[in-house]
Design an enzyme around this catalytic site. Sequence first.
Site, mmCIF file in Angstrom:
data_model
loop_
_atom_site.group_PDB
_atom_site.id
_atom_site.type_symbol
_atom_site.label_atom_id
_atom_site.label_comp_id
_atom_site.label_asym_id
_atom_site.label_seq_id
_atom_site.Cartn_x
_atom_site.Cartn_y
_atom_site.Cartn_z
ATOM 1 N N ASP A 1 0.924 -1.030 0.082
ATOM 2 C CA ASP A 1 0.086 0.015 -0.075
ATOM 3 C C ASP A 1 0.877 1.212 0.099
ATOM 4 O OD1 ASP A 1 -2.311 1.501 0.188
ATOM 5 O OD2 ASP A 1 -2.144 1.567 2.378
ATOM 6 N N LYS A 2 0.443 2.403 -0.191
ATOM 7 C CA LYS A 2 1.353 3.417 -0.334
ATOM 8 C C LYS A 2 0.899 4.278 1.085
ATOM 9 C CE LYS A 2 -0.135 7.140 -2.575
ATOM 10 N NZ LYS A 2 -0.129 8.385 -1.454
#
EC number: 7.6.2.1
Length: 1130
Positions: A500-501
Amino acid sequence: MADQIPLYPVRSAAAAAAASQRRAAYYSAAGPGPGADRRGRYQLEDESAHLDEMPLMMSEEGFENDESDYHTLPRARLTRRKRGLEWFVCGGWKFLCTSCCDWLINVCQRKKELKARTVWLGCPEKCEEKHPRNAIKNQKYNVFTFIPGVLYEQFKFFLNLYFLVVSCSQFVPALKIGYLYTYWAPLGFVLAVTIAREAIDEFRRFQRDKEMNSQLYSKLTVRVSIYTCIGLYEVAMVFSMSLLNFPLKRIKSLGKVQVKSSDIQVGDLIIVEKNQRIPSDMVFLRTSEKAGSCFIRTDQLDGETDWKLKVAVSCTQRLPALGDLFSISAYVYAQKPQLDIHSFEGTFTREDSDPPIHESLSIENTLWASTIVASGTVIGVVIYTGKETRSVMNTSNPKNKVGLLDLELNQLTKALFLALVVLSVVMVTLQGFAGPWYRNLFRFLLLFSYIIPISLRVNLDMGKAAYGWMIMKDENIPGTVVRTSTIPEELGRLVYLLTDKTGTLTQNEMVFKRLHLGTVSYGTDTMDEIQSHVFNSYLQHPVLKVHSQASGHNPSSAPLRRSQSSTPKVKKSVSSRIHEAVKAIALCHNVTPVYEARAGVTGETEFAEADQDFSDENRTYQASSPDEDESTAEITFYMKGADVAMSTIVQYNDWLEEECGNMAREGLRTLVVAKRTLTEEQYQDFESRYSQAKLSIHDRTLKVAAVVESLEREMELLCLTGVEDQLQADVRPTLEMLRNAGIKIWMLTGDKLETATCIAKSSHLVSRTQDIHVFRPVTNRGEAHLELNAFRRKHDCALVISGDSLEVCLRYYEHELVELACQCPAVVCCRCSPTQKAHIVTLLRQHTRKRTCAIGDGGNDVSMIQAADCGIGIEGKEGKQASLAADFSITQFRHIGRLLMVHGRNSYKRSAALGQFVMHRGLIISTMQAVFSSVFYFASVPLYQGFLMVGYATIYTMFPVFSLVLDQDVKPEMAILYPELYKDLTKGRSLSFKTFLIWVLISIYQGGILMYGALVLFEAEFVHVVAISFTALILTELLMVALTIRTWHWLMVVAEFLSLGCYVASLAFLNEYFGIGRVSFGAFLDVAFITTVTFLWKVSAITVVSCLPLYVLKYLKRKLSPPSYSKLSS
């Protein structure tokens, strides 16, 4: 349009015609299968249906080959469907059995259909249907299913089932070849440990459930008192008093009773105090807060740490007293129980008023179970209990993950079983099938059963527990938690890392960086100008200043609205535009309470907010949140949102799109703020339509959205804001380390394309010099086909694709897209939903057959984490939901480097060595048994009996063999400094059929030398053969452990001498037990013989012959073909 665009590469007309004929033959030969109607179906779906006749090419040389058109089609199209007996033999029987079992389970556990319901306030007896008990039950078994359930979980594995059959065979006199404890003691130990562990876990779950179900809550009730002329009587006396014609008077009074959480029913009115858990799903009726609202903490439900604002039903909140809840006739209509925790549709109706009051209920009027009341005291009516609550319905049993090493060992175990059967058949054949040969066959199967060691599973499970303990005790990665102790070796086999970012690569701490008004832009260095403009604008409105000081926490914009409405519409000054923009930003926020110290330090939020004093004189608010602000004749509607959504809502402008792109390239997250001024008539029309839409039972969400959308038109653009989410510490070197280790990194995020691309560059997920291919938006099959062909021409470039385009490509070209994406050094998927994230992980696992790892920090990453072979959660700003659902939990992204390079490497290498050595330990003694039986006319007589066989696998060799879990081939510092060493692990060379065959050859050689040597050197009595061979066997195993070890640990030395000491002690002190000198008791000891020099030199000679050649071969191999890490070690 697609008809006129030639595909790449272009073919001649003749080649195209020939290919068309081949395709026609192919589809006609498909018969009634899935490929037969493919062309017609796609013609209906898409104008570019003919593209299905021209499959996507993966190589430019493909058109020159006659069969090239079909080489790159999805595998499903090329798989010939098996029919009849071939289908049944090749797996159809398993499919039929699974289908029958699923059907039986569905019949036995048919679920009750969930329906909408009408719940009367305080009247559980009026419920039309029976609802489940409000009891929490997390136990896996009950009293009757515990033993069968645990045994099934153990014996569904081939290894344990095999040993159960072997042990049970010893009850048959004709098959008995030794003492019962020889077989039942190891199996009983394994089962006892497993049952004890499951029993402890089950008891702990029972205690937790009991504690939760026994929590007491206050339930509102009505007490009916009956007065007569002679005093007060109980309710039970009503009938007898009425028979005597006594005048009766009934008086209702409000009361509270304490009820257990498990006894709460639908329709009960429950009081929940501050910091108390909400026991069931309720509709929020009243609160002690003056504003008619309260805050709840939902971190145990959705993983989010921010508090949620809940609003009480206005009709019940306005009642003068609490007892009036029983004096009114009201009910709640609630939709059927659903999974979605973020939506609810219902209505509140009061019948005894004129006219009846109808009030719509939404998610803000609900209190879901497992959440915590953070402020005030709340009263709610229960609508869902037990299994129908949102929290229970969203609780899924995660799948049991099995590591790749366990699957490989399972395959090797099956190969060993095949070898066992073959060896037994050979022995019976050499006997000439004399006598009851089938009985001899079974006896040989039992004699050689040590080929498959039961201690394999025990040693591996203990090793995995040791690896987990080492990970959690590593001071370099503090706070790391191992939640799934069965797959630590997976950390050393990863090929794909999906991350994920926000909150994973970044800190999830938003810092305000930019305010753009169209003609002027303000950054961090000019924020003081914004402050001065706002300060001056408030100084020009003294009435507003006094009003905001008086209200404290709710600065109204009415005076400002009045001044604006009286001012002619001329071009606004920069100061007024800044003031309007800042006010809009301040109003478009939720109200969040923060604790203020009495010493005067304001705005200081404490960590444990729930423990602070939130009395009225001690509470303040960060911002107020009206969507519209009524004034004299004008009402203003403020709105903020993402640029993608707002660009079609605001009035035409020539700067929004360009500036959004500029900010995104700087790594800033953008929000667009706009407003629209409404007249009184417009607002009243909107209010009536909005209220009507909120009261609708069916399609409420769509109707409300349609009404709100009528306002979201031609809005005036106020400003564009940019906030920065900074990268976490050491993200760049960590990603570079993982990339050098051969791990391909995919970033899956819900952010827009520009922001995701910028973060990918700034984090060095994509190198500065690397090309990036941005996949154009596609909406149909034809566009996807052409864009994939364009992408195929690119080489060594990163791919950036949006979730919508990904969905279209996966619908038509799943295999081609995954194959192309897997060739990219990095992939960025933006605008991804949680479901898409999990789908991408599943596709990678299915198409590549490689090990995947998913890492995230929020509740939206849980599905991705659970779908991956190895899930890692980060305890971040969004709560602990991802951390609790993951197999491994870390506190920072940079810790993943050491977790994989050091602990992943060690876990895999150690387990591979441990598993193969345990197999070698069983193979060598089985080889000795085979040689012994061959020499003595293929007799099915055991070589070693009783305690010797049990002691061989336990106290004599267990400690040195298990000490292999402390071995390491490379120091941790070297493994981190040279991550390229990790590439060898993904190839699986430490445990393969090649290494397994090498160990088999070693076992055959050593077993043959030990047995033949003892037979050659034995003297007068047969017991000398057993004494010499068994002693040499123990010494050989201890020397082989020393040969296998690459880095010595002091505990390894202790284990070697401890095992040797145990064996010598058993010779010296267990004489009577072994029955020294009496062969009839299975003895092998002759005290006079084992203390002679003859015994010592014969044992030493056999041991040297069995081990010395292996030491020489190991030395030559390290000199001639050293491993990749040998230079680093030196």
